[in-house]
Design a protein around this motif. Structure first.
Motif, short mmCIF file in Angstrom:
data_model
loop_
_atom_site.label_atom_id
_atom_site.label_comp_id
_atom_site.label_asym_id
_atom_site.label_seq_id
_atom_site.Cartn_x
_atom_site.Cartn_y
_atom_site.Cartn_z
N THR A 1 50.50 27.15 96.09
CA THR A 1 51.60 26.22 95.81
C THR A 1 52.63 26.24 96.94
O THR A 1 53.37 25.28 97.13
CB THR A 1 52.29 26.54 94.46
OG1 THR A 1 52.62 27.94 94.47
CG2 THR A 1 51.38 26.25 93.29
N GLU B 1 41.44 25.49 86.13
CA GLU B 1 42.59 24.69 85.67
C GLU B 1 43.90 25.23 86.22
O GLU B 1 44.82 24.48 86.55
CB GLU B 1 42.58 24.68 84.13
CG GLU B 1 43.59 23.77 83.49
CD GLU B 1 44.87 24.48 83.04
OE1 GLU B 1 45.76 23.81 82.51
OE2 GLU B 1 44.99 25.72 83.24
N ASP C 1 45.30 23.70 89.49
CA ASP C 1 45.54 22.26 89.57
C ASP C 1 44.60 21.61 90.59
O ASP C 1 45.04 21.10 91.65
CB ASP C 1 47.01 22.02 89.96
CG ASP C 1 47.47 20.62 89.60
OD1 ASP C 1 46.60 19.81 89.24
OD2 ASP C 1 48.67 20.35 89.69
N LYS D 1 45.01 18.52 92.84
CA LYS D 1 46.10 18.59 93.82
C LYS D 1 45.80 19.57 94.95
O LYS D 1 46.11 19.32 96.10
CB LYS D 1 47.35 19.04 93.06
CG LYS D 1 48.64 18.85 93.80
CD LYS D 1 49.79 18.94 92.80
CE LYS D 1 51.12 19.00 93.51
NZ LYS D 1 52.17 19.44 92.58
#
Ligand code: GAL
Length: 418
Positions: free
Chosen positions: A86, A103, A106, A109
């Protein structure tokens, strides 16, 4: 820059452009590739290195950055990985359990869908159907599986068993009789280490499988079985009793620290996944026997390690070369006999594998397959984490009603139970 040098640089640049345009052998922007995993213990690190050796032979100019964060089941690694992903600094490739664990990252993304490489490498044909089903999330493949592990194994010290005229227990009643006999001899019946917070959950999922059967256990993750089921109560009671036969220093030990008890002949049994086989091999310890966890004969509690590709990876060509190796027969035959797992592929040569792993291959193709929750297959990470925490507390506190209530609540919170 001299004229000679200038023209040399130009030739190299044009050649690089041409290669990129042709696809395939595109040169990497830098000559590195970074792989991230939690494989630092004996066996798992050896397997990874065996695969790295193959990569180095094929791509001698590429530097492998081996980014590892120690800690079984990836408890520590996954937290570091999330921050890196992230934060825009992902490793090129990273360890990812097949199943719902994806999951957490993400995928649309942060990850590259790997469907085209599955097609070009023919992987949809060489990975078994059960595994393919586990690997697909939102219609895409996000990881290249390197192995299949079994979680529900009871390891035991053969000499301790033979000296005491004991057989591997098939039921929990037999287990407790065996454990009493061992206790009377001053041997720790069951060794466990719960230091990293996932091991109690691991042990318990194998007990749950025995109590509920394959379908009943699977139903816990889909809402078909309620966590209020009396069989879950039975499983909790069994686990509570099992813990009364455990080494008292369990909270200070990791899974491999606990396995050392077996090597030293101080402990008799250990419930752990078959990476323990790889660990025993790395310790040159051969005195171990194996059996399904009591009550789970005919059921294979499965998980699979895969390698994912980060979106925006810094070394795309080298990363793709890594994924291709990870999914290849040669890569998997180098990795798995050391890792203590069987190939994800169906065409590996069984003769390369030890007796335990050959038995796992047979079981994988004949047993009922159920997904491990602690190792990413059965549930999304946030649910699996709550599950692990509940069991971690339960292992020391032993409050059956409280644990069962929290387990049902976790299922409700995740939108699976009402
Ligand atoms: C599992 C992983 C295995 C093994 C084990 C212990 O989650 O899938 O490959 O490494 O943890 O660390």
């Amino acid at each position: 820059m001299t004229r000679k040098l200038f023209s040399l640089v130009s030739i190299v640049a044009v050649a690089a452009l041409l290669l990129t345009a042709c696809g395939g052998a595109a040169p990497a922007k830098t000559n590195k590739v970074e792989m991230f995993s939690w494989w630092t213990a004996g066996g798992e690190a050896d397997g990874l290195n065996a695969m790295y050796d193959q990569y180095k032979k094929l791509y001698p100019n590429v530097e492998i950055v081996n980014a590892t964060v120690a800690g079984g089941a990836g408890t520590n690694a996954k937290a570091v990985l999330s921050t890196r992903i992230t934060g825009g600094d992902p490793p090129d490739s990273f360890q990812l359990h097949a199943g719902l664990e994806v999951e957490k990252y993400d995928p649309s993304k942060y990850l590259q869908p790997l469907d085209s490489i599955y097609t070009s490498e023919g992987w949809d044909k060489v990975f078994p159907k059960d595994l393919i089903a586990l690997l697909k999330y939102k219609d895409h493949f996000w990881g290249v599986p390197v192995n299949i592990h079994r979680a529900n194994v009871l390891w035991y010290n053969k000499k301790v068993f033979a000296d005491n005229n004991l057989q591997a227990p098939k039921t929990w009643d037999e287990f407790f009789k065996t454990a009493d006999a061992l206790k009377a001899k001053g041997i720790v019946p069951l060794v466990i280490g719960t230091k990293e917070g996932w091991e109690a959950g691991h042990t318990f999922e194998t007990i749950l499988i025995g109590a509920l059967g394959a379908e009943g256990y699977k139903g816990l993750w889909t809402g078909k079985t309620q966590w209020t089921d009396p069989k879950v109560t039975d499983a909790l009671n069994t686990f509570k009793k099992v813990m009364t036969y455990a080494n008292t220093d369990y909270s200070a030990l990791t899974w491999d620290g606990a396995a050392q008890y077996l090597v030293d002949g101080k402990g008799a049994m250990h419930i752990m996944g078959d990476w323990t086989d790889g660990w025993f091999i790395s310790k040159k310890y051969t005195g171990y026997g194996y059996a399904p966890v009591p009550g789970t004969a005919g059921i294979f509690d499965a998980l699979s390690d895969s390698f994912a590709a980060a979106k925006g990876a810094k070394n795309q060509a080298n990363l793709e070369a890594w994924l291709k190796l990870a999914g290849s027969k040669a890569g998997q035959e180098a990795f798995n006999p050391k890792k203590g797992s069987i190939c994800a592929r169906t065409d590996c040569d069984p003769k390369l594998f030890d007796e335990y792993l050959q038995s796992a291959m047979k079981d994988w193709s004949s047993n009922a397959i159920v997904p491990s929750v602690v190792h990413g297959a059965a549930a999304v990470e946030k649910w699996a984490t709550v599950y692990k925490d509940i069991l971690g507390t339960f292992a020391t506190k032993g409050d059956v009603a409280a644990a069962q209530k929290s387990l049902q609540q976790a299922c409700v919170d995740n939108g699976v139970c009402k």
